[in-house]
Design an enzyme around this catalytic site. Structure first.
Site, short mmCIF file in Angstrom:
data_model
loop_
_atom_site.label_atom_id
_atom_site.label_comp_id
_atom_site.label_asym_id
_atom_site.label_seq_id
_atom_site.Cartn_x
_atom_site.Cartn_y
_atom_site.Cartn_z
N TYR A 180 33.33 33.19 -1.91
CA TYR A 180 33.60 31.76 -1.78
C TYR A 180 34.95 31.54 -1.11
O TYR A 180 35.99 31.99 -1.62
CB TYR A 180 33.60 31.07 -3.16
CG TYR A 180 34.02 29.62 -3.04
CD1 TYR A 180 33.30 28.75 -2.21
CD2 TYR A 180 35.15 29.12 -3.69
CE1 TYR A 180 33.69 27.42 -2.06
CE2 TYR A 180 35.54 27.80 -3.54
CZ TYR A 180 34.81 26.96 -2.72
OH TYR A 180 35.21 25.66 -2.55
N ARG A 204 29.71 24.58 4.14
CA ARG A 204 29.83 23.18 3.72
C ARG A 204 30.80 22.44 4.63
O ARG A 204 31.44 23.03 5.50
CB ARG A 204 30.26 23.16 2.25
CG ARG A 204 29.14 23.68 1.33
CD ARG A 204 29.63 23.90 -0.07
NE ARG A 204 30.33 22.74 -0.59
CZ ARG A 204 31.24 22.79 -1.57
NH1 ARG A 204 31.55 23.95 -2.13
NH2 ARG A 204 31.83 21.70 -1.98
N ARG A 243 0.80 -1.23 0.00
CA ARG A 243 0.00 0.00 0.00
C ARG A 243 0.84 1.29 0.00
O ARG A 243 0.30 2.38 -0.17
CB ARG A 243 -0.96 0.00 1.19
CG ARG A 243 -2.22 -0.82 0.91
CD ARG A 243 -3.13 -0.84 2.09
NE ARG A 243 -2.64 -1.73 3.15
CZ ARG A 243 -3.06 -1.69 4.41
NH1 ARG A 243 -3.96 -0.81 4.78
NH2 ARG A 243 -2.58 -2.54 5.30
N ALA A 265 33.55 42.08 -0.37
CA ALA A 265 32.49 41.48 -1.18
C ALA A 265 33.07 40.90 -2.45
O ALA A 265 33.96 41.47 -3.06
CB ALA A 265 31.46 42.55 -1.52
#
Ligand code: UD1
Ligand code: CA
Length: 466
Positions: free
Chosen positions: A369, A336, A16, A383
């Site tokens: 990054y 990360r 089911r 920035a």
């Protein structure tokens, strides 16, 4: 106390669920359904736990092993589904030599609490017989085995399909969870025959056999605890109950949860007092959160550590990251694996880090990054700074000392170092090491042509007129 073993029935297909995946592997708050009963058995101190697998045996075993890498598990295979008694029998070889009790659990019943199983073991002690069971009272007992009592004592279980109309009126149902003396169990299982409406080997026959030789212990459990999962509607309903249970426990322990209906906190997450969890936050895979932390709406923290007083603004994603005291992260930061932040670090919107160690008080507030980087204390990363850590074949390290200033829109082409107090002008592509206290700048000198715009316009007008 004698040793405790457990058998967890995980062989079913679960038609089911309408899924290619075995029923017991469907997730509830980040873990497969069967991980919950397995965990409960381990928490009770079971020294051998036998998941009985059948349908998709290899996948089920692999998933269970991945969730319990260090647990004393011994897998047993039920080749063909011939009934619950046959399923338990499949575990006999795996438990050869076990003396003491065997706890029998269903792999598709995720909400059973440890306290209820403890009560089952106590009921077994108190009755002193070969078996104790969990029962549950249902308004609509259709489909369940009924608990038949004589003079108040449990005498047997009769399956719904085998019930007389009188027995069908009984609302006390068998939950399918038992504690059985091993010495009785294997002998009794050998005697069970498939003579019933379904032609199956019924585990429930054990109850009558045990009742003939001594008292059967029984504990009554709430129906929400003993409910199984048969389809995806029930899966979501069970998840909801578990979520509520976990969230309430955190709130009672001093955690503020703004919208408990949308906070997805897995089992086994540690959260300090006065921490505030916003709406739609997910805390997964053993994440540890300190005291006085704020986790903003929509943030997802997986296998991460966040220390006291840190503020994670909305929609930040942390995976295998370690964040120190009083940091400010996000909104929209992505940390990360291998990110390690000391105290007072600020990472702002659209900042991504990976294998980055960042020292006390350093800041990278916008569009950056930082991968494979060791960054000292008190640095200011402008920035649009990018560590160019990958040359297409290998990853390389970027190292910044303390108090380094990186101007906006700079690229740090690794391997590269900037010494303490070094200064990188905006727009620089850093390809050579920068000694301490030095300036590196690599942009083309600016040219200014006064009156150029008006002159251009005049030229264009002439062309049109001509
Ligand atoms: C069983 C009980 C019933 C009880 C109900 C509670 C029996 C005969 N009946 O009925 O008294 O009220 O549970 O939910 O035990 N399984 C296997 N191999 C098999 C058969 C079953 O692994 O050969 C597993 C299933 O995947 C499931 C569990 O055992 O997880 C229960 O099996 P199921 O056939 O659903 O039993 P019920 O008919 O519900
Ligand atoms: Ca069933």
């Amino acid at each position: 106390m004698t040793a405790l073993a457990a058998v967890v029935l995980c062989a079913g297909k679960g038609t089911r669920m309408k899924s290619e995946k075995a029923k017991v592997l469907h997730p509830i708050l980040g873990r497969p359904i069967c991980a919950y009963p397995l965990k409960r058995a381990l928490e009770l101190g079971a020294t051998s736990v036998v998941p009985v697998v059948g349908h998709q045996a290899a996948e089920v075993e692999k998933s269970i092993r991945a969730h319990f890498p260090d647990a004393p598990l011994r897998f047993a295979l039920q080749k063909e589904q011939r009934g619950t008694a046959d399923a338990v029998k499949a575990a006999q070889d795996a438990l050869a030599g076990h003396e003491g009790r065997v706890l029998i659990l269903y792999g598709d019943v995720p909400l059973l609490r440890k306290e209820t199983l403890q009560a089952l073991l106590s009921a077994h002690d108190a009755a002193g017989g070969a078996l104790a069971m969990v029962s549950t009272t249902l308004e609509d007992p259709t489909g369940y085995g009924r608990v038949i009592r004589e003079g108040g004592k449990v005498s047997r279980i009769v399956e719904h399909k085998d019930c007389t109309p009188e027995q069908r009126a009984v609302k006390e149902c068998n939950a399918g969870i038992y504690s059985v003396e091993a010495s009785f169990l294997w002998k009794a299982l050998a005697e069970i025959k498939p003579v019933n409406a379904q032609g199956e080997y019924y585990l429930t026959d054990l109850v009558e056999m045990a009742a003939r030789q001594g008292p059967v212990g029984a504990v009554d459990a709430d129906a929400t605890e003993t409910a199984g999962v048969n389809d995806k509607v029930e899966l979501a309903a069970r998840a909801r109950v578990l979520q509520q249970r976990i969230n309430e426990a955190h709130m009672r322990a001093g955690v503020s949860i703004q919208d408990p209906a949308t906070a997805y906190i897995e089992e086994g997450i540690t959260i300090g007092t006065d921490t505030e969890i916003g709406p739609s936050v997910t805390l997964a895979a053993g994440t540890v959160v300190g005291k006085n932390v704020t986790i903003g709406q929509g943030s997802v923290l997986t296998a991460s550590h966040v220390a006291d007083g840190t503020h994670i603004k909305p929609y930040s994603v942390l995976e295998e990251a370690r964040v120190g005291d009083r940091c400010i992260i996000g909104p929209f930061s992505r940390l990360r694996p291998g990110t390690e932040l000391a105290e007072d670090v600020h990472l702002g919107n659209f900042v991504e880090t990976k294998k980055a160690r960042i020292g006390k008080g350093s800041k990278a507030n916008h569009l950056t990054y930082l991968g494979d980087a060791n960054i000292g204390a008190g640095c200011n990363i402008g920035a649009g700074t990018i560590t160019c850590n990958y040359d297409g074949v290998n990853k390389h390290l970027t190292e910044l000392g303390d108090g380094v200033f990186i101007g906006s829109d700079s690229q740090l082409v690794a391997p590269v170092k900037v010494g303490d107090g070094g200064y990188v002008g905006a727009g620089t592509t850093v390809t050579k090491n920068v000694p301490p206290g030095s300036l590196a700048v690599s942009r083309a000198p600016q040219v200014v042509k006064e009156g150029w715009v008006a002159a251009k316009k005049a030229r264009q007008t002439k062309v049109k007129a001509g």
